[in-house]
Design an enzyme around this catalytic site. Structure first.
Site, PDB file in Angstrom:
ATOM      1  N   LYS A 117       0.865  -1.183   0.000  1.00  0.00           N
ATOM      2  CA  LYS A 117       0.000   0.000   0.000  1.00  0.00           C
ATOM      3  C   LYS A 117       0.907   1.241   0.000  1.00  0.00           C
ATOM      4  O   LYS A 117       1.423   1.652   1.027  1.00  0.00           O
ATOM      5  CB  LYS A 117      -0.863  -0.029   1.267  1.00  0.00           C
ATOM      6  CG  LYS A 117      -2.247   0.530   1.103  1.00  0.00           C
ATOM      7  CD  LYS A 117      -2.281   2.007   0.808  1.00  0.00           C
ATOM      8  CE  LYS A 117      -1.920   2.827   2.022  1.00  0.00           C
ATOM      9  NZ  LYS A 117      -1.733   4.245   1.720  1.00  0.00           N
TER      10      LYS A 117
ATOM     11  N   VAL B 107      -8.054   2.966   3.980  1.00  0.00           N
ATOM     12  CA  VAL B 107      -8.064   1.723   3.202  1.00  0.00           C
ATOM     13  C   VAL B 107      -6.854   0.877   3.629  1.00  0.00           C
ATOM     14  O   VAL B 107      -6.931  -0.350   3.715  1.00  0.00           O
ATOM     15  CB  VAL B 107      -8.064   2.031   1.689  1.00  0.00           C
ATOM     16  CG1 VAL B 107      -7.744   0.796   0.865  1.00  0.00           C
ATOM     17  CG2 VAL B 107      -9.430   2.595   1.288  1.00  0.00           C
ATOM     18  N   GLY B 108      -5.759   1.551   3.952  1.00  0.00           N
ATOM     19  CA  GLY B 108      -4.567   0.847   4.456  1.00  0.00           C
ATOM     20  C   GLY B 108      -4.812   0.227   5.818  1.00  0.00           C
ATOM     21  O   GLY B 108      -4.203  -0.785   6.167  1.00  0.00           O
TER      22      GLY B 108
ATOM     23  N   GLU C  47       9.031   1.290  11.180  1.00  0.00           N
ATOM     24  CA  GLU C  47      10.136   2.244  10.982  1.00  0.00           C
ATOM     25  C   GLU C  47       9.523   3.629  11.054  1.00  0.00           C
ATOM     26  O   GLU C  47       8.790   4.029  10.145  1.00  0.00           O
ATOM     27  CB  GLU C  47      10.765   2.052   9.592  1.00  0.00           C
ATOM     28  CG  GLU C  47      11.628   0.840   9.461  1.00  0.00           C
ATOM     29  CD  GLU C  47      12.916   0.964  10.230  1.00  0.00           C
ATOM     30  OE1 GLU C  47      13.219   2.048  10.763  1.00  0.00           O
ATOM     31  OE2 GLU C  47      13.611  -0.050  10.320  1.00  0.00           O
TER      32      GLU C  47
ATOM     33  N   CYS D 212      13.861  10.286   7.379  1.00  0.00           N
ATOM     34  CA  CYS D 212      13.619   9.972   8.793  1.00  0.00           C
ATOM     35  C   CYS D 212      14.907  10.003   9.606  1.00  0.00           C
ATOM     36  O   CYS D 212      14.894  10.361  10.781  1.00  0.00           O
ATOM     37  CB  CYS D 212      12.974   8.610   8.881  1.00  0.00           C
ATOM     38  SG  CYS D 212      13.861   7.389   7.931  1.00  0.00           S
TER      39      CYS D 212
ATOM     40  N   GLU E 247       9.637  16.095  15.124  1.00  0.00           N
ATOM     41  CA  GLU E 247      10.158  15.875  13.780  1.00  0.00           C
ATOM     42  C   GLU E 247       9.496  16.882  12.830  1.00  0.00           C
ATOM     43  O   GLU E 247       8.274  16.884  12.682  1.00  0.00           O
ATOM     44  CB  GLU E 247       9.846  14.450  13.340  1.00  0.00           C
ATOM     45  CG  GLU E 247      10.433  14.132  11.983  1.00  0.00           C
ATOM     46  CD  GLU E 247      10.144  12.704  11.558  1.00  0.00           C
ATOM     47  OE1 GLU E 247       8.973  12.317  11.546  1.00  0.00           O
ATOM     48  OE2 GLU E 247      11.106  11.993  11.222  1.00  0.00           O
TER      49      GLU E 247
END
Ligand code: NAD
Length: 495
Positions: free
Chosen positions: A189, A226-227, A265, A298, A398
């Site tokens: 996805k 949807v994921g 992650e 990241c 972040e």
């Protein structure tokens, strides 16, 4: 980019071996963040499409010999590698267009590096990995019999692979490589902002490899939820997610109901600790990292810790560096800082810059306005904050934009305390004139991926991932491979 027809954007899903439109017939536009132009439309899957893909992956795992036929899997990965290499240049243009990624970054972590090792390393491990281990015979205290003891490693099952927009191909290919090499089936996805590289992989799987129907499915959707079906479905065994910590926590919570295996992650706020004896010019060069791909990485070191004794000198060097970075068209070979992915992301980043100003960080370069001459596209000015306190929002959260915060410290213990004082623990750097000193400090850093004296360990056989809220598990290396495996212990009486 005149030659878009040559790039060949793929608009279809891959479900159960077939390239198909969404059942509803709906599509959504994929926008170039550098120009705000629509590149093309892609299938907008709904929950029904997603469940068909999950069912196909389940069937392929349960009913085919994909999970047990090592040689066949290896051959299929080699075919996919060949197909990807044949379209490497189209992929490059596609990634520049849909992710806004600078061309120069595609020659490294955005494309060329993961293409070199993302599939080939796990394919090599198929031959080298100890799938069965003999622990030797022992007398069992339960049966009083001499007992043969074996450990078998087996695929986990159906993997839901959920990918972010910043390094979409890099993340996808590592997830696919490790999940497929270990014998799992996959529902991929991609992020709604960068679907085309994934649908291209779907087309190549369907047309250029012998990978059986259902082993790889690609489902694009404009709707994040949807994921979420991947997290909620009892037919999915493992969710392999790369993205924000907020969504990672939600997946952990929602996945608890079906005891999902999780590989997460997540985000980072990584520190570069510059010790007093370091080469200051070299150390400050690391400070340019948040400008690369507009800081959308990241593991980007976004906090720089300078010793008070060399603070002014370091700040002066960093000021020169930040003044020299000109954001611009990611197509140009000399551009390091392209756009961020969307208007929403741009507003988020400039909101953080405003917050830094409001909380009293000293703005030395950059700011909230659009960069000069860039009135189209989602660009942000490379921004340097100095005299930052680690308690400020810009030091804790972040930002995912081209923003560096510089924090002064007094003595190595304080540097270590500040570096570790973060909810994140993804990466970090230590700079010193002595490797011994850097190593000693690195042993006390609470982070998973550390560079010493300018070193960078980004390789397919090196595990990558974070401590604390930066995630659970590792991408790459044997550690990454093993995350897609279950352990089965087997015993039988001997003689
Ligand atoms: P995001 O978390 O918003 O989205 C990532 C993916 O998750 C997208 O495909 C999205 O559609 C999907 N998603 C969103 N909500 C979901 C839900 N409830 N259930 C299932 N899937 C859902 O992240 P993003 O904004 O696309 O990417 C940026 C983030 O990713 C940053 O925080 C960055 O640090 C992180 N990231 C981490 C790594 C790493 O290896 N640690 C690598 C790249 C990016």
């Amino acid at each position: 980019m005149g030659a878009r027809g040559d790039i060949g954007f793929e608009p279809r899903l891959l479900v159960d071996g077939s390239l198909v439109e969404a059942a509803s017939g709906r599509t959504f536009p994929n926008v170039n963040p550098a120009t705000e132009e629509v590149l093309g439309d892609v299938a907008d899957a709904d929950a029904g499409d997603m469940h068909r893909a999950i069912d196909a992956a389940r069937r392929a795992f349960d009913e085919s010999d994909w999970s047990t036929d090592h040689a066949f899997r290896k051959r299929c990965l080699e075919q996919l590698q060949e197909a990807l290499e044949a379209e490497q240049e189209q992929l490059r243009e596609e990634l520049i267009l849909e992710a806004g990624c600078p061309r120069m970054v595609t020659h490294g972590p955005q494309l060329d590096t993961p293409l070199a090792g993302g599939l080939t390393h796990p394919a090599k491990l198929i031959d080298e990995y100890p799938w069965e281990v003999d622990l030797g015979d022992e007398v069992s205290t339960l049966t009083n019999q001499l007992t043969a003891r074996r450990i078998w490693r087996e695929a986990v099952g159906v993997v839901g692979a959920i990918v972010p927009w910043n390094y979409p191909f890099e993340v996808t290919i590592h997830k696919l490589g490790q999940a497929l090499a270990t014998g799992n089936t996959v529902v991929l996805k991609p992020a709604p902002d960068t679907p085309f590289n994934a649908t291209r992989i779907g087309r190549l799987v369907a047309e250029r490899t012998d990978i059986p129907a259902g082993v790889v499915n690609v489902v694009t959707s404009s709707d994040h939820l949807v994921g979420e079906a991947l997290t909620l479905s009892p037919k999915v065994d493992l969710v392999s997610f790369t993205g924000s910590t907020a969504v990672g926590k939600r997946i952990m919570e929602k996945g608890a109901a079906t005891m999902k295996r999780l590989f997460l992650e997540l985000g980072g706020k990584s520190a570069t600790v510059v010790l007093e004896d370091a080469d200051l010019a070299l150390s400050c060069l690391i400070g340019i990292a948040p400008c690369m791909h507009a800081g959308q990485g990241c593991a980007t070191p976004t906090r720089m810790l300078l010793p008070r004794s060399r603070y002014d000198e370091g700040v002066e060097i960093l000021k020169g560096i930040y003044e020299s970075v000109v954001p611009g068209d990611p197509q140009q070979p000399d551009v390091l800082c392209g756009p961020v992915i969307s208007a929403r992301q741009r507003d988020k980043v400039t909101g953080y810059i405003q917050k830094g100003i409001d909380e009293g960080a000293r703005l030395l370069v950059g700011g909230t306005g659009a960069p000069d001459g860039l009135d189209k596209g989602f660009f942000v000015r490379p921004t340097l904050f100095v005299d930052v306190d680690n308690a400020m929002t810009v030091a804790r959260e972040e930002i995912f934009g081209p923003v560096l915060v510089v924090i002064p410290y007094e003595g190595e213990e304080e540097a270590l305390r500040i570096a570790n004082d973060s909810p994140y623990g993804l990466a970090g750097n230590v700079m010193s004139g002595s490797l011994e000193r850097s190593v000693a400090l690195a042993r006390r850093l609470r982070a998973g991926f550390i560079g010493l004296n300018g070193g960078a360990g980004y390789f397919a056989d090196v595990p990558f991932g974070g401590y604390k809220e930066s995630g659970v598990g590792r991408q790459n290396g044997v550690a990454g491979f093993e995350q897609y495996l279950e352990v089965k212990s087997v015993a039988w009486p001997v003689g």
